[in-house]
Write a protein that holds these residues in place. Structure first.
Motif, PDB file in Angstrom:
ATOM      1  N   GLN A  59       0.336  -2.183   8.303  1.00 48.25           N
ATOM      2  CA  GLN A  59       0.902  -1.519   7.128  1.00 48.25           C
ATOM      3  C   GLN A  59      -0.140  -1.544   6.013  1.00 48.25           C
ATOM      4  OE1 GLN A  59       4.075  -3.262   4.396  1.00 48.25           O
ATOM      5  NE2 GLN A  59       5.306  -1.881   5.664  1.00 48.25           N
ATOM      6  N   THR A  61      -1.344  -0.108   1.988  1.00 54.47           N
ATOM      7  CA  THR A  61      -0.882   0.383   0.693  1.00 54.47           C
ATOM      8  C   THR A  61      -2.026   1.105  -0.027  1.00 54.47           C
ATOM      9  OG1 THR A  61      -1.384  -1.779  -0.307  1.00 54.47           O
ATOM     10  CG2 THR A  61       0.870  -1.403   0.448  1.00 54.47           C
ATOM     11  N   ASP A  62      -1.675   1.914  -1.016  1.00 53.49           N
ATOM     12  CA  ASP A  62      -2.600   2.880  -1.611  1.00 53.49           C
ATOM     13  C   ASP A  62      -3.454   2.330  -2.749  1.00 53.49           C
ATOM     14  OD1 ASP A  62      -0.562   2.529  -3.478  1.00 53.49           O
ATOM     15  OD2 ASP A  62      -0.565   4.621  -4.101  1.00 53.49           O
ATOM     16  N   ASP A  63      -3.743   1.033  -2.743  1.00 54.16           N
ATOM     17  CA  ASP A  63      -4.373   0.369  -3.885  1.00 54.16           C
ATOM     18  C   ASP A  63      -5.590   1.108  -4.445  1.00 54.16           C
ATOM     19  OD1 ASP A  63      -2.813  -1.433  -2.248  1.00 54.16           O
ATOM     20  OD2 ASP A  63      -3.552  -3.070  -3.496  1.00 54.16           O
ATOM     21  N   TRP A 130       8.468   2.440  -3.709  1.00 57.70           N
ATOM     22  CA  TRP A 130       7.550   2.710  -2.607  1.00 57.70           C
ATOM     23  C   TRP A 130       8.023   3.896  -1.777  1.00 57.70           C
ATOM     24  CZ3 TRP A 130       3.003   0.179  -2.175  1.00 57.70           C
ATOM     25  CH2 TRP A 130       2.866  -1.020  -2.878  1.00 57.70           C
ATOM     26  N   GLU A 132       6.765   6.112   1.895  1.00 60.51           N
ATOM     27  CA  GLU A 132       5.857   6.122   3.041  1.00 60.51           C
ATOM     28  C   GLU A 132       5.217   7.497   3.245  1.00 60.51           C
ATOM     29  OE1 GLU A 132       6.042   5.062   7.822  1.00 60.51           O
ATOM     30  OE2 GLU A 132       7.754   5.988   6.832  1.00 60.51           O
ATOM     31  N   ARG A 160       2.755   9.156  -6.596  1.00 63.25           N
ATOM     32  CA  ARG A 160       2.438   8.467  -7.850  1.00 63.25           C
ATOM     33  C   ARG A 160       2.976   9.221  -9.058  1.00 63.25           C
ATOM     34  NH1 ARG A 160      -3.937   6.828  -6.794  1.00 63.25           N
ATOM     35  NH2 ARG A 160      -3.568   5.051  -5.400  1.00 63.25           N
ATOM     36  N   ASP A 164       6.029   6.117  -8.205  1.00 64.97           N
ATOM     37  CA  ASP A 164       6.097   5.191  -7.073  1.00 64.97           C
ATOM     38  C   ASP A 164       4.704   4.913  -6.526  1.00 64.97           C
ATOM     39  OD1 ASP A 164       8.950   5.004  -7.046  1.00 64.97           O
ATOM     40  OD2 ASP A 164       9.035   6.981  -6.090  1.00 64.97           O
ATOM     41  N   ARG A 165       4.631   4.005  -5.563  1.00 68.03           N
ATOM     42  CA  ARG A 165       3.414   3.700  -4.822  1.00 68.03           C
ATOM     43  C   ARG A 165       3.568   4.210  -3.398  1.00 68.03           C
ATOM     44  NH1 ARG A 165       0.685  -0.965  -6.003  1.00 68.03           N
ATOM     45  NH2 ARG A 165      -0.656  -0.355  -4.240  1.00 68.03           N
ATOM     46  N   PHE A 167       2.615   3.957   0.795  1.00 73.42           N
ATOM     47  CA  PHE A 167       2.202   3.092   1.903  1.00 73.42           C
ATOM     48  C   PHE A 167       2.276   3.902   3.183  1.00 73.42           C
ATOM     49  CE2 PHE A 167       6.778   2.780   2.023  1.00 73.42           C
ATOM     50  CZ  PHE A 167       7.125   2.487   3.344  1.00 73.42           C
ATOM     51  N   PHE A 185      -7.031   2.842   1.106  1.00 74.99           N
ATOM     52  CA  PHE A 185      -5.846   2.112   1.541  1.00 74.99           C
ATOM     53  C   PHE A 185      -6.241   0.687   1.919  1.00 74.99           C
ATOM     54  CE2 PHE A 185      -4.100   6.364   2.088  1.00 74.99           C
ATOM     55  CZ  PHE A 185      -2.758   6.193   1.739  1.00 74.99           C
ATOM     56  N   ARG A 188      -1.882  -4.449   4.125  1.00 79.44           N
ATOM     57  CA  ARG A 188      -0.900  -5.382   3.581  1.00 79.44           C
ATOM     58  C   ARG A 188      -0.433  -6.343   4.659  1.00 79.44           C
ATOM     59  NH1 ARG A 188       4.722  -5.611   3.552  1.00 79.44           N
ATOM     60  NH2 ARG A 188       5.557  -6.933   1.888  1.00 79.44           N
TER      61      ARG A 188
END
Length: 209
Positions: A59, A61-63, A130, A132, A160, A164-165, A167, A185, A188
């Motif tokens: 998994q 995330t879009d950090d 979040w 997906e 965004r 939201d974020r 993933f 990405f 996580r």
């Protein structure tokens, strides 16, 4: 709970499901209509159930994903009116479950050429904060053009914009993981799997566990 069977096969239960939770799920599934779930690797499927698929996942995330660039003029919105073309592309490329009404999740974008859908990406599961990214796929004849990266970036941008974020999930061993990491990405969790479970054929009703 479980999505309608023409939207998505995914269901959900508490992290430590009881026999009552499994009984509830049994009321929503059959051998011909299983439920898929994202779970930890040590998740146990009890007696009375058949595991049709168990696939290790990471998994992300879009950090660090950069969405500051402009949207390409060739990117188009996709929805119910384009579902036949979307089904044709996902049947060919197999990015994961995509059904006739999966488009109700919204946020699907694509690139067309000469009337043919060459690539697409969109949204799927969501929870507070979040969303997906899913159904990222490119026609074999159009690979290597950067379409998947551009469309994924566009989906993240829209997520965004809604506050939201983003993933996503990628199967262990899938080379797409390196592409996502190059985009920014960040891993996580590496210890997840997707399981596809159905009531055993000889189970006449909700199982007693």
């Amino acid at each position: 709970m479980r999505y309608p069977d023409d939207v998505a096969p995914f269901g959900s239960m508490p992290m430590n499901p009881t026999s009552d939770d499994w009984a509830d799920l049994a009321g929503l599934t059959t051998m011909d209509d299983p439920a898929a779930m994202f779970v930890p690797q040590d998740f146990i499927v009890p007696a009375g159930w058949v595991t049709r698929l168990s696939l290790g996942l990471s998994q992300l995330t879009d950090d660090g994903v950069d969405t500051t660039g402009p949207r390409g003029a060739d990117i188009v919105e996709l929805g119910a009116a384009q579902v036949e073309a979307m089904l044709e592309l996902t049947t060919l490329t197999r990015p994961g479950p995509f059904l006739r009404r999966t488009t109700v999740f919204g946020g699907y974008v694509g690139i067309r050429e000469g009337g043919q859908l060459l690539a697409m990406a969109g949204r799927r599961l969501s929870m507070p904060g979040w969303v997906e990214v899913s159904a990222v796929c490119t026609h074999p004849a159009a690979r290597g053009r950067g379409y998947a990266k551009r469309l994924t970036t566009e989906v993240v941008r829209d997520i965004r914009a809604d506050g939201d974020r983003a993933f996503l999930h990628v199967a262990h061993g899938n080379p797409a993981r390196s592409v996502y990491e190059a985009m920014g990405f960040v891993i996580r969790r590496d210890d997840l799997k997707v399981v596809d479970v159905a009531r055993a054929e000889n189970a006449p009703g909700p199982p007693s566990i």
